[in-house]
Scaffold this motif. Structure first.
Motif, short mmCIF file in Angstrom:
data_model
loop_
_atom_site.label_atom_id
_atom_site.label_comp_id
_atom_site.label_asym_id
_atom_site.label_seq_id
_atom_site.Cartn_x
_atom_site.Cartn_y
_atom_site.Cartn_z
N TYR A 55 0.94 4.20 -17.78
CA TYR A 55 0.48 2.87 -17.38
C TYR A 55 0.71 2.60 -15.89
CZ TYR A 55 0.08 1.75 -22.36
OH TYR A 55 -0.27 1.73 -23.69
N ILE A 56 0.66 3.64 -15.06
CA ILE A 56 0.79 3.50 -13.61
C ILE A 56 -0.50 3.99 -12.96
CG2 ILE A 56 2.18 4.00 -11.57
CD1 ILE A 56 3.84 2.78 -13.79
N ASN A 57 -1.15 3.15 -12.17
CA ASN A 57 -2.32 3.58 -11.42
C ASN A 57 -1.92 3.82 -9.97
OD1 ASN A 57 -4.93 2.70 -9.63
ND2 ASN A 57 -5.50 3.80 -11.48
N TRP A 58 -2.01 5.08 -9.54
CA TRP A 58 -1.47 5.48 -8.24
C TRP A 58 -2.35 5.07 -7.07
CZ3 TRP A 58 3.39 6.32 -8.55
CH2 TRP A 58 3.93 6.86 -9.71
N VAL A 59 -3.63 4.82 -7.30
CA VAL A 59 -4.49 4.33 -6.22
C VAL A 59 -4.03 2.94 -5.78
CG1 VAL A 59 -6.82 3.61 -5.61
CG2 VAL A 59 -6.48 5.69 -6.96
N VAL A 60 -3.80 2.06 -6.76
CA VAL A 60 -3.34 0.72 -6.45
C VAL A 60 -1.94 0.76 -5.82
CG1 VAL A 60 -2.71 -1.52 -7.44
CG2 VAL A 60 -4.74 -0.31 -8.26
N VAL A 61 -1.07 1.59 -6.37
CA VAL A 61 0.29 1.73 -5.81
C VAL A 61 0.22 2.14 -4.34
CG1 VAL A 61 2.42 3.07 -5.90
CG2 VAL A 61 1.38 2.24 -8.02
N GLY A 62 -0.61 3.14 -4.04
CA GLY A 62 -0.71 3.63 -2.67
C GLY A 62 -1.29 2.62 -1.70
N LEU A 63 -2.17 1.76 -2.19
CA LEU A 63 -2.77 0.74 -1.33
C LEU A 63 -1.82 -0.43 -1.05
CD1 LEU A 63 -6.39 0.55 -2.82
CD2 LEU A 63 -5.76 1.40 -0.56
N GLY B 224 2.93 -2.01 -15.63
CA GLY B 224 3.49 -0.73 -15.18
C GLY B 224 3.25 -0.47 -13.71
N THR B 225 2.04 -0.76 -13.24
CA THR B 225 1.73 -0.56 -11.82
C THR B 225 2.55 -1.49 -10.94
OG1 THR B 225 -0.53 0.12 -12.42
CG2 THR B 225 -0.14 -0.54 -10.13
N SER B 226 2.77 -2.71 -11.41
CA SER B 226 3.62 -3.64 -10.67
C SER B 226 5.04 -3.10 -10.52
CB SER B 226 3.65 -5.00 -11.39
OG SER B 226 4.59 -5.86 -10.81
N LEU B 227 5.60 -2.57 -11.60
CA LEU B 227 6.96 -2.03 -11.54
C LEU B 227 7.06 -0.86 -10.57
CD1 LEU B 227 7.98 -2.22 -15.30
CD2 LEU B 227 8.97 -3.52 -13.42
N ALA B 228 6.02 -0.03 -10.52
CA ALA B 228 6.03 1.10 -9.58
C ALA B 228 6.06 0.62 -8.14
CB ALA B 228 4.80 1.98 -9.82
N ILE B 229 5.34 -0.45 -7.85
CA ILE B 229 5.30 -1.00 -6.49
C ILE B 229 6.63 -1.67 -6.14
CG2 ILE B 229 4.22 -2.80 -5.07
CD1 ILE B 229 1.60 -2.10 -6.64
N ILE B 230 7.29 -2.23 -7.14
CA ILE B 230 8.54 -2.94 -6.90
C ILE B 230 9.65 -1.99 -6.44
CG2 ILE B 230 10.40 -4.20 -8.08
CD1 ILE B 230 8.20 -5.63 -9.68
N PHE C 137 -3.43 -8.01 -10.61
CA PHE C 137 -3.87 -6.73 -11.17
C PHE C 137 -4.67 -6.94 -12.45
CE2 PHE C 137 -0.07 -4.27 -9.19
CZ PHE C 137 -0.67 -4.37 -7.95
N TYR C 138 -4.24 -7.90 -13.26
CA TYR C 138 -4.95 -8.15 -14.51
C TYR C 138 -6.40 -8.53 -14.25
CZ TYR C 138 -6.01 -10.07 -19.11
OH TYR C 138 -6.59 -10.32 -20.33
N GLN C 139 -6.62 -9.37 -13.24
CA GLN C 139 -7.98 -9.76 -12.89
C GLN C 139 -8.76 -8.59 -12.29
OE1 GLN C 139 -7.98 -12.77 -14.76
NE2 GLN C 139 -9.62 -13.01 -13.26
N LEU C 140 -8.13 -7.87 -11.39
CA LEU C 140 -8.82 -6.79 -10.69
C LEU C 140 -9.15 -5.61 -11.60
CD1 LEU C 140 -6.92 -6.85 -7.28
CD2 LEU C 140 -9.15 -7.82 -7.83
N TYR D 73 7.25 3.21 -18.25
CA TYR D 73 5.84 2.90 -18.46
C TYR D 73 4.96 4.14 -18.33
CZ TYR D 73 6.10 -2.06 -19.33
OH TYR D 73 6.33 -3.28 -19.92
N ILE D 74 5.42 5.14 -17.62
CA ILE D 74 4.71 6.42 -17.66
C ILE D 74 4.78 7.00 -19.07
CG2 ILE D 74 4.81 8.84 -16.91
CD1 ILE D 74 5.54 7.85 -14.12
#
Length: 272
Positions: free
Chosen positions: A220-228, A60-66, A40-43, A203-204
């Protein structure tokens, strides 16, 4: 705005990261954050996300996916009877308190600070797993409270700062006290649930109203990435569970050590 071909590579890289993270969630009980955060850091860099929030958004986005990934992995391991549920019950408050503490710290620490924390902890854990010897023990039984609760709080704190599911630290803790690595991996999937759920809300809160966040972000959560990513990780997590129970202890430890050290090296390079 990135070029269309960059967006295609972005989607391909996300799919690949989701697949690897899902397998690792089952294989090591780590929730997949150790691979998702550096990807995610690179992307997010490709998408020209502000450096001031780039690492925070990755964590934050990683934690949401976890959250769903850890639940799926935990349920698969529990079916095999490998989870230490007494330990999880002892940590039901301590671990989330550590995660909320991490959210308070993340609200003020810099992006470089988060990367340094990730790299340093990953190096220590990776070396321990890679160079492990049977006589490296702190005891034959897990410590009782209040030490056990303090360890749970520390695992929640450090995992919350790293954006991982806790398996990196819990595997080390349990094996240092003589627990089988398969049981440690299985229990770590449950620890991931205790970390990811409060981490999502923490993180929200920590990123609420921050400048420089990309569209479709809540804190700090991006829902587009989470959904993908989530559908892919859920699909492949059971494969990792089957691999975990098919491999022997030393194979798991060596694989885990090499993996986490490679991730740490990437973040150290970004700090130099």
């Amino acid at each position: 705005m990135p070029a269309p071909e960059d967006l295609i590579w972005f989607a391909v890289a996300l799919a690949a990261a989701g697949g690897v993270a899902g397998v690792l969630a089952g294989l090591f009980g780590i929730g997949g954050g150790a691979i998702l955060v550096p990807v995610f850091y690179q992307l997010f860099g490709m998408l020209q996300v502000d450096d001031a929030v780039r690492m925070h958004l990755s964590v934050g986005t990683s934690l949401a996916i976890i959250v769903p990934t850890s639940i799926r992995s935990f349920l698969s391991h529990r079916k095999r009877g490998a989870v230490d549920q007494d330990l999880l019950r002892n940590w039901i408050l301590a671990v989330p308190l550590g995660v909320f503490s991490a959210a308070f710290i993340a609200a003020s620490v810099s992006s470089a600070g988060l990367r340094a924390i990730f790299a340093l902890i990953a190096i220590l854990v990776g070396l321990r797993m890679l160079l492990n010897r049977e006589h490296w023990r702190l005891g034959g039984q897990l410590p009782a409270n209040p030490v056990r609760a303090l360890v749970g709080w520390g695992i929640g704190l450090l995992s919350g700062l790293m954006g991982i599911g806790g398996g990196v630290l819990n595997n080390t803790f349990m094996t240092l006290y003589g627990r089988p690595v398969h049981q440690a991996v299985a229990t770590s999937a449950g620890v991931g649930v205790l970390i990811a759920v409060p981490g999502l809300f923490g993180y929200i809160w920590a990123g609420w109203g921050s400048a420089g966040l990309p569209p479709f972000s809540t804190g700090y959560i991006n829902w587009v990435v989470v959904g993908l990513i989530i559908p892919i990780t859920l699909l492949v997590a059971p494969l990792g569970v089957r691999l975990a129970h098919a491999l022997n202890k030393r194979q798991l430890e060596i694989g885990f050590g090499v993996f986490i050290l490679s991730v740490a090296a990437r973040f150290l390079c970004s700090l130099v």
